[in-house]
Structure formats: C-alpha cells, structure tokens
Design a protein around this motif. Sequence first.
Motif, short mmCIF file in Angstrom:
data_model
loop_
_atom_site.label_atom_id
_atom_site.label_comp_id
_atom_site.label_asym_id
_atom_site.label_seq_id
_atom_site.Cartn_x
_atom_site.Cartn_y
_atom_site.Cartn_z
N VAL A 177 0.87 -1.18 0.00
CA VAL A 177 0.00 0.00 0.00
C VAL A 177 0.91 1.22 0.00
O VAL A 177 1.68 1.45 0.94
CB VAL A 177 -0.95 -0.01 1.22
CG1 VAL A 177 -1.79 1.26 1.25
CG2 VAL A 177 -1.86 -1.24 1.16
N ASP A 178 0.85 1.97 -1.09
CA ASP A 178 1.74 3.11 -1.30
C ASP A 178 1.03 4.38 -0.85
O ASP A 178 0.11 4.86 -1.52
CB ASP A 178 2.12 3.15 -2.79
CG ASP A 178 3.07 4.28 -3.14
OD1 ASP A 178 3.25 5.20 -2.31
OD2 ASP A 178 3.60 4.27 -4.26
N GLU A 179 1.45 4.91 0.30
CA GLU A 179 0.78 6.07 0.88
C GLU A 179 1.58 7.36 0.66
O GLU A 179 1.75 8.16 1.58
CB GLU A 179 0.58 5.84 2.38
CG GLU A 179 -0.34 4.66 2.68
CD GLU A 179 -0.66 4.50 4.17
OE1 GLU A 179 -1.75 4.02 4.48
OE2 GLU A 179 0.19 4.85 5.02
N GLN A 204 5.73 5.14 2.49
CA GLN A 204 5.46 6.59 2.52
C GLN A 204 6.74 7.29 2.06
O GLN A 204 7.77 6.65 1.90
CB GLN A 204 5.07 7.03 3.93
CG GLN A 204 3.78 6.40 4.42
CD GLN A 204 3.34 6.91 5.79
OE1 GLN A 204 4.00 7.73 6.42
NE2 GLN A 204 2.21 6.40 6.27
N THR A 205 6.64 8.60 1.87
CA THR A 205 7.80 9.31 1.31
C THR A 205 7.96 10.70 1.91
O THR A 205 6.97 11.29 2.39
CB THR A 205 7.65 9.42 -0.23
OG1 THR A 205 8.75 10.16 -0.75
CG2 THR A 205 6.36 10.13 -0.63
N PHE A 206 9.17 11.21 1.86
CA PHE A 206 9.42 12.60 2.24
C PHE A 206 9.29 13.55 1.05
O PHE A 206 9.54 14.74 1.17
CB PHE A 206 10.81 12.73 2.89
CG PHE A 206 10.77 12.46 4.36
CD1 PHE A 206 10.68 11.17 4.85
CD2 PHE A 206 10.79 13.51 5.28
CE1 PHE A 206 10.60 10.92 6.21
CE2 PHE A 206 10.71 13.27 6.64
CZ PHE A 206 10.63 11.98 7.10
N SER A 207 8.89 13.01 -0.12
CA SER A 207 8.88 13.83 -1.33
C SER A 207 7.66 14.72 -1.49
O SER A 207 7.66 15.63 -2.31
CB SER A 207 8.92 12.93 -2.58
OG SER A 207 10.09 12.19 -2.62
N LYS A 208 6.57 14.43 -0.77
CA LYS A 208 5.32 15.15 -1.05
C LYS A 208 5.06 16.15 0.08
O LYS A 208 5.65 17.20 0.10
CB LYS A 208 4.18 14.14 -1.25
CG LYS A 208 4.50 13.05 -2.27
CD LYS A 208 4.72 13.60 -3.67
CE LYS A 208 5.11 12.50 -4.65
NZ LYS A 208 5.41 13.03 -5.99
C1 LIG Z 1 2.00 7.02 -5.75
C2 LIG Z 1 3.44 7.39 -5.75
N1 LIG Z 1 4.32 6.59 -5.16
C3 LIG Z 1 5.63 6.86 -5.12
C4 LIG Z 1 6.12 8.00 -5.73
C5 LIG Z 1 7.60 8.24 -5.73
O1 LIG Z 1 8.00 8.78 -4.55
P1 LIG Z 1 9.54 9.09 -4.25
O2 LIG Z 1 9.80 10.49 -4.63
O3 LIG Z 1 9.65 8.84 -2.77
O4 LIG Z 1 10.38 8.11 -5.04
C6 LIG Z 1 5.25 8.87 -6.39
C7 LIG Z 1 5.75 10.07 -7.06
O5 LIG Z 1 5.12 10.80 -7.74
C8 LIG Z 1 3.88 8.56 -6.39
O6 LIG Z 1 3.00 9.34 -7.01
#
Ligand SMILES: Cc1ncc(COP(=O)(O)O)c(C=O)c1O
Length: 347
Positions: A177-179, A204-208
């Motif tokens: 599950v990609d949050e 989860q990510t620090f990118s958003k």
């Molecule tokens: C649903 C989803 N998952 C993952 C990512 C990639 O994230 P990261 O920058 O951590 O690689 C994105 C990037 O747009 C995304 O939209």
Amino acid sequence: MKFDYKKYIRRQLLTLTPYQSAREEFEGDGRSMILLDANENPFSSEVNRYPDPMQKKLKKEIAKWKWVGEDQLYLSNGSDEFISNVIMSCCEPGEDSIMIVPPTFGMYKVSAKTFGVDVQEVPLTDAFQLDVDSILKTADQRSKVIFIPTPNNPTANNFDLNSIEQIIRGFPGLVVVDEAYVEFCGNPSVISWLSNYNNLMVCQTFSKAQGMAGARLGMAFAHSDFISFFNRIKSPYNINSLTINAVLKRLKEQDKVEEQVKLVLKERRRLENAFSSIPFIEECYPSDANFLLVRLDDSSHRHQQLLENGIVVRNPSKNLNCENTLRISVGLPEENNHLIEVLSNLS
Ligand SMILES: Cc1ncc(COP(=O)(O)O)c(C=O)c1O
C-alpha cells in the motif's frame, strides 16, 4: 503458526551472503578512532566519511514518530528504490508477475519491466475504485506483489479501506500500500494493520507533504523478517549523510509541515471552485491528494497553451481511462492565481 516470510522471496536471494561494508564491520562505540578502513579522503568536509549504512539515528526518530518498531522500518532512496527492491526480491524474472490497477503510478510497471517481470493489469472501476472481485479472480500463483497507491496517482482519490482489506486477505502474494500522499487525505494510514497482516507492506515518502523531494527518502513499514531481509540485499550506503541530517531537522518541524498541508488543501479547494467555471474543463475529479485531475476538451492543446503561458502541468492522457485529462499540482497561492487567470483567458 509461525509466519514464513521466505515463501515470498526468490529462492536464490535467501542464500545470498550480503556485502559487508566497512562501516558495518566497524560500528564504533563513541571513542574517537583513526579511521583507515574505508579508503575515504581523510581531509574533513561535511561528507568525507561514509554514512551509517543502517541509518540508526534517523530510524530511531522515524520509528517513534510513526509508532512502529525500528525493526519494522526500512529506508530507501525515495519510494522508487523500495518499489524496485520489492520486485527484485519477490519476482522471478520470466516467471512471476506483479499486479497493478491502472490508471496508476507509472514506476511499478517500469520497474517490473527492467527486471524482466510480467505485469498483470486489473483496471479501476469507472469511479476509479479498486475492482476487488476482478483483482482476486485474476490473481494466480504468478502474482507475487500487488501495488495499491492510495491516494492514487494520477486519479487523486483514496481507495475504500474495506476493499484494500479484502485484497490483503485474499491476495496470494504481498500487498504494497503506497501512501505517498497520505498526509493530504482523510483516511488514516494502514500502518496500524501491520500487526494483523503479515503480507502487508506500507510505503510513505518525504517527497510530497514533507517537502523534501530533492533529498530522496522513502520509508517502508513491514514485518521485521522482511525488513531484515531488505537490509541484507540493499545497496550498502543507500541514504546519504546530507539527507539523514536534513530529515532529522525536518522531523522537528512537523508544525510547519502541518501548516503547509492545510494551506495546500485550502488552495486545492480554491482551484476546484475556479475550475468549475472554466468552460472547457468538463470534470474536476474529487481529490484526496495535493493535485487535481481534470478532464477537458483537448488535453494536448490545453497543455501546450499552458506551456506557452509559462505553466507546466502533466498530461496523463495515455493512461487507461484518462483520455483528455491533465494532472495539476497545487502550487503557491500566487502561482494558483496565475493559473486561474491564464485558464480564464484561454479561448
Ligand atoms: C504514488 C506514488 N508513489 C511513489 C512516488 C515516488 O515517490 P519518491 O519520490 O519517494 O520516489 C510517487 C511520485 O510521484 C507517487 O505518485
């Protein structure tokens, strides 16, 4: 019955002897030592030494923040690296498949293809929701991993949590599950489900919302057996020192992040309202993320017109059921003002 993570992992990888990096072999106990073991440049700079391969200090803070054990947490060079780690670890090239739910985030398929892994596609319903019956009917012994991004990209909406749970219960392989956009949505994270489902992984990510796309830090949460396996196969120094330090700082600034998220959500509502009076925008889909998907008369033409006016948006029209759509990120208030003004003046 004891959980056997090994049944999800490619056989050859289970017997792999991991690479032992210098900083893993010698951990240090706080004493000042002369480090002559890693062929580094001895002259001091911010980054002349290799980083901690296991990111212990950072993991400790993130684990506290997310209410998980440090042994349930894996850090990656963006979620992209974790996605590729999972596919490489679980899917036998030329034999196994991943499953995706188009329209969906493009990296799952690209990553699978680079490893020679097949992709089973089960489209979302007309309401851009998970088609649970078709997913479970299509899944077979080759289906090793399904990727479920919620909120989804490019459709921007959350998936129904009951549907996700049904998939976790019925899917033969791992459920990721990609949050990535979870901070913007009303749903709670499914990290708390990890204690119920061993075949669940959450990323989860620090990118958003965290505002650190340039630092590249992804967090994955899973059963500790999977995490220790990923630690064995990962590239030794996948998170650099600059990122570790910048993220440690950002963790202390969560009030600021929350304020920014609130402002983005307010701006998103303002954009939604404004789009409703733009004659060539036929539909603005409900969003649970920091972007909007709109359907309009001619996406290529409108994309080009926006470029000519200095505004870059994404044209996801090649994705299944996304004909004539544009994906628009929420910007700063003044950027959104400019977008609204440009759209209002286009003929
Ligand atoms: C649903 C989803 N998952 C993952 C990512 C990639 O994230 P990261 O920058 O951590 O690689 C994105 C990037 O747009 C995304 O939209």
